[in-house]
Structures are given as C-alpha cells and as structure tokens.
Design an enzyme around this catalytic site. Structure first.
Site, PDB file in Angstrom:
ATOM      1  CD  GLN A  27      -2.982  -0.791   2.420  1.00 18.95           C
ATOM      2  OE1 GLN A  27      -2.611  -0.339   3.549  1.00 18.95           O
ATOM      3  NE2 GLN A  27      -4.096  -1.258   2.386  1.00 18.95           N
ATOM      4  CE1 TYR A  54       2.020 -10.224   7.673  1.00 12.82           C
ATOM      5  CE2 TYR A  54       3.759  -8.795   8.689  1.00 12.82           C
ATOM      6  CZ  TYR A  54       2.718  -9.846   8.910  1.00 12.82           C
ATOM      7  OH  TYR A  54       1.994  -9.815   9.981  1.00 12.82           O
ATOM      8  CB  SER A 152       1.130 -15.347  15.135  1.00 13.19           C
ATOM      9  OG  SER A 152       0.053 -14.678  14.985  1.00 13.19           O
ATOM     10  CD  GLN A 177       2.702 -10.649  15.785  1.00 13.07           C
ATOM     11  OE1 GLN A 177       2.104 -10.139  14.767  1.00 13.07           O
ATOM     12  NE2 GLN A 177       3.654 -10.727  15.960  1.00 13.07           N
ATOM     13  CD1 TRP A 205      -1.957 -10.141  15.697  1.00 13.51           C
ATOM     14  CD2 TRP A 205      -3.378  -9.004  14.442  1.00 13.51           C
ATOM     15  NE1 TRP A 205      -2.708 -11.102  15.191  1.00 13.51           N
ATOM     16  CE2 TRP A 205      -3.905 -10.460  14.205  1.00 13.51           C
ATOM     17  CE3 TRP A 205      -4.124  -8.295  13.494  1.00 13.51           C
ATOM     18  CZ2 TRP A 205      -4.747 -10.980  13.793  1.00 13.51           C
ATOM     19  CZ3 TRP A 205      -4.968  -8.650  12.822  1.00 13.51           C
ATOM     20  CH2 TRP A 205      -5.477 -10.183  12.860  1.00 13.51           C
ATOM     21  CB  SER A 206      -5.772  -5.507  14.779  1.00 19.35           C
ATOM     22  OG  SER A 206      -6.900  -4.581  14.515  1.00 19.35           O
ATOM     23  N   PRO A 207      -4.443  -3.394  17.749  1.00 18.13           N
ATOM     24  CG  PRO A 207      -2.809  -1.929  18.664  1.00 18.13           C
ATOM     25  CD  PRO A 207      -2.994  -2.966  17.537  1.00 18.13           C
ATOM     26  CB  ALA A 209     -10.579  -2.440  16.025  1.00 16.23           C
ATOM     27  CD  GLN A 291      -1.411   6.941   9.348  1.00 19.77           C
ATOM     28  OE1 GLN A 291      -0.658   6.285   8.929  1.00 19.77           O
ATOM     29  NE2 GLN A 291      -2.931   6.820   9.077  1.00 19.77           N
TER      30      GLN A 291
END
Length: 334
Positions: A27, A54, A152, A177, A205-207, A209, A291
């Site tokens: 991205q 990834y 994970s 994870q 991961w994704s704290p 959301a 960010q």
C-alpha cells in the site's frame, strides 16, 4: 518509550512495536515506508515486526533497507513463517522442517541481517507434527539465526503443547501474537491465563481494530475514501466485522473518556491493551509518519481502574470474547 520483558526471558522490547503488515511493499511507496520507520526510531521504538508473507517478501526487504545503518544490537527484529511465500508451491507454506529452515534463510537475506531476535510460527500447522516443527525451531535457535521463538494466534492447548516440547528441546517459547483490542477480546478467557502460567507474553496486533478505534468511521456514513474499509485488497473484509452502526456509535461514546485524559482515541485504545499485564507490546502500523508518532505517544500511559471500568460500561456486550475465535486453518492454504 517504555520497555517490557518478553515472556519469561531477559529480552526487553519497546511497548510500541512498529509493524508493516498491509503497508510496506504494497500500500505504501518505499520512500513513505522508510519515513515511517524513521519516525518510529525517532519516537524511541526499537522493536519491528514483519513476516515473510507480507507483500510476498517485499515487506521484509523494505524494512531491512529502512533499518540499514542502525546499530543492530539496539534493535529487536521479529519475523514469521507459515503462510505461502514465493511461487507458493506445495512446500512454500506451513511449518514443516523444510519450510521453516528455508524460510529463516530467505527472511535473513531479505532483511539484510545475520539473525532475528524473534522467529514466530505465524499460525498453528495442523498438517505437520508439532514435534517436527519445534525441532526445526530448536535448530534455528542453535544455529544463531534466531534468538527466541514465538507463535501467533495459537490457542491455549497449542501453547501448552508447544511450550512443553520447547522445554524438552532446550529452548524457550516466549511469545504469542494474537489480535487484541477493546473490541476483540477472545484471548482473555483461555489464552492469557495459560500464557501467564507458562511465562509467555502477548505481542498484540490490531490494537485499534483496523482503525475503527480511531473514531474516523461514523455511524450511518460511508467510510472515508482511501480508508482500510474501502480497500478490498487491504483488509476491508476483516474490518467489516466492526463496521456495524451499534459498534461505531459506541466508539464515539469513548471519545469523552479520551478527552478527559487529554489523548486521542487511538492512544486510548493502545494504552488499553497495554493495561493487560500479559501484554508486552502493541504492534502499530502506519502509512504516514505522523501516525507512528501519535500512536507511540500511548507508551507509558497508565489507565486507572475507573477508566477501564468506564470503557467496559460504554462497550457493554459488543466486544467479541469467544475463545473459539482463536483458530488456525485446518488445512494449509497452498
């Protein structure tokens, strides 16, 4: 930046970990990716998480380039093995001895380093005997190519079995994870208690959301253009579970709690996961340097019991808590 021990080990990692899932090599252009890594370093982040899958290896390459010139001993670099990589042939996936040993060598080449600090089983492999997988990880550690081993999205039973085999083989399983946030709490019932017992930490991961806990998605409104919720190749399907109006309305009701603390919603969300004493670090991603800087500000932010209670009261029964949601594929996705 604050630092925490990872599992029952002497390794310290930064509370905020920079991760490059869905960004580097896909991205985000390389220059922007490197700028994000520089912002992470400037914020005191020393721990970096990636995976061979990834962007089919490109994310590891970009991270290695971004960290070139840094003192290697001052960094903690994590990567993972399991999901398909390369041409995605029959042995380019899973946790067989062949794939684990070939995977670590390929990851080290892409990262431009002699070793990783943490090598993680990206999922549990139901098609490979666990004894074979753990023996392969033991050999990776003995070769000096990884210092520690983690996993994970393993459930409590899998963690106990893997931990026991690791002990028998003379190395430590020190981390898991999982996905974890105010809205996704499936590890709390079984995984966290087992991990405390075993001396395993969570690297979550994704704290926020997948961005929902930033408050940028408004109930009754279309997602902003360019956001993850509109990107079919960048996580739109995963974020859809949180895009119900009742969830988005509840997230907006969290804003006064953040305001009272003088922080952004995202910072409140990251501090919330770090309030769990079994969490060693929270992985944050970014497409822009600012960010990274904003998320890193959650380090050291301590939430008192009344704040945690207020969050629970706002969210009610909306968070997902079913331990059965911690699931690895029954068959390899070859």
């Amino acid at each position: 930046m604050d630092f925490r021990y990872l599992g029952r080990s002497g390794l310290k990692i930064s509370e905020i970990i920079y991760g490059n899932w869905l960004t580097h090599g896909s991205q985000v252009e390389n220059d922007a990716a490197i700028a994000c890594v520089r912002a992470a370093l400037d914020a005191g982040i020393t721990s970096f998480d990636t995976a061979d899958t990834y962007a089919n290896g490109a994310a590891e390459t970009v991270l290695g380039e971004a960290l070139k010139g840094e003192r290697r001993e001052s960094l903690e670099i994590f990567t993972k093995v399991y999901w398909p990589v390369g041409p995605k042939g029959k042995n380019d996936v899973g946790l067989s001895r062949k794939h684990v040993l070939e995977g670590i060598d390929a990851s080290l080449r892409r990262l431009g380093t002699d070793y990783v600090d943490l090598y993680q089983a990206h999922r549990y492999d139901h098609e490979t005997p666990l004894e074979e997988t753990m023996q392969a990880f033991a050999d990776v550690v003995r070769s000096g190519k990884a210092l520690y081993v983690g996993v994970s999205e393993w459930d409590a039973e899998q963690l106990r079995a893997g931990h026991a085999l690791a002990q028998d083989l003379g190395f430590q399983l020190i981390s898991n994870q999982p996905q974890y946030s105010m809205l996704w709490r499936v590890i709390e019932g079984e995984v966290v208690p087992a991990s405390r017992e075993l001396g395993v930490s969570q690297i979550v991961w994704s704290p926020i959301a997948q961005g929902v806990l930033t408050g940028k998605y408004q109930p009754g409104q279309a997602p902003p253009e360019g956001s993850r919720a509109t990107d079919e190749k960048g996580g739109a399907q995963m974020i859809s579970r949180f895009m119900r109006d009742e969830v988005l309305e509840a997230v907006q009701r969290l804003r006064p709690i953040a305001d009272d603390l003088g922080v952004e919603l995202a910072q409140l969300a990251v501090a919330w996961v770090l309030a769990n004493d079994n969490v060693a670090g929270a992985i944050v991603g970014a497409s822009r340097p600012e960010q990274v800087t904003a998320n890193a500000a959650a380090a050291g932010l301590k939430l008192e019991a009344d704040v945690l209670k207020a969050v629970d009261e706002v969210l009610g029964d909306l968070p997902e808590t079913d331990p059965a949601k911690t699931v690895s594929p029954e068959t390899r996705p070859a």
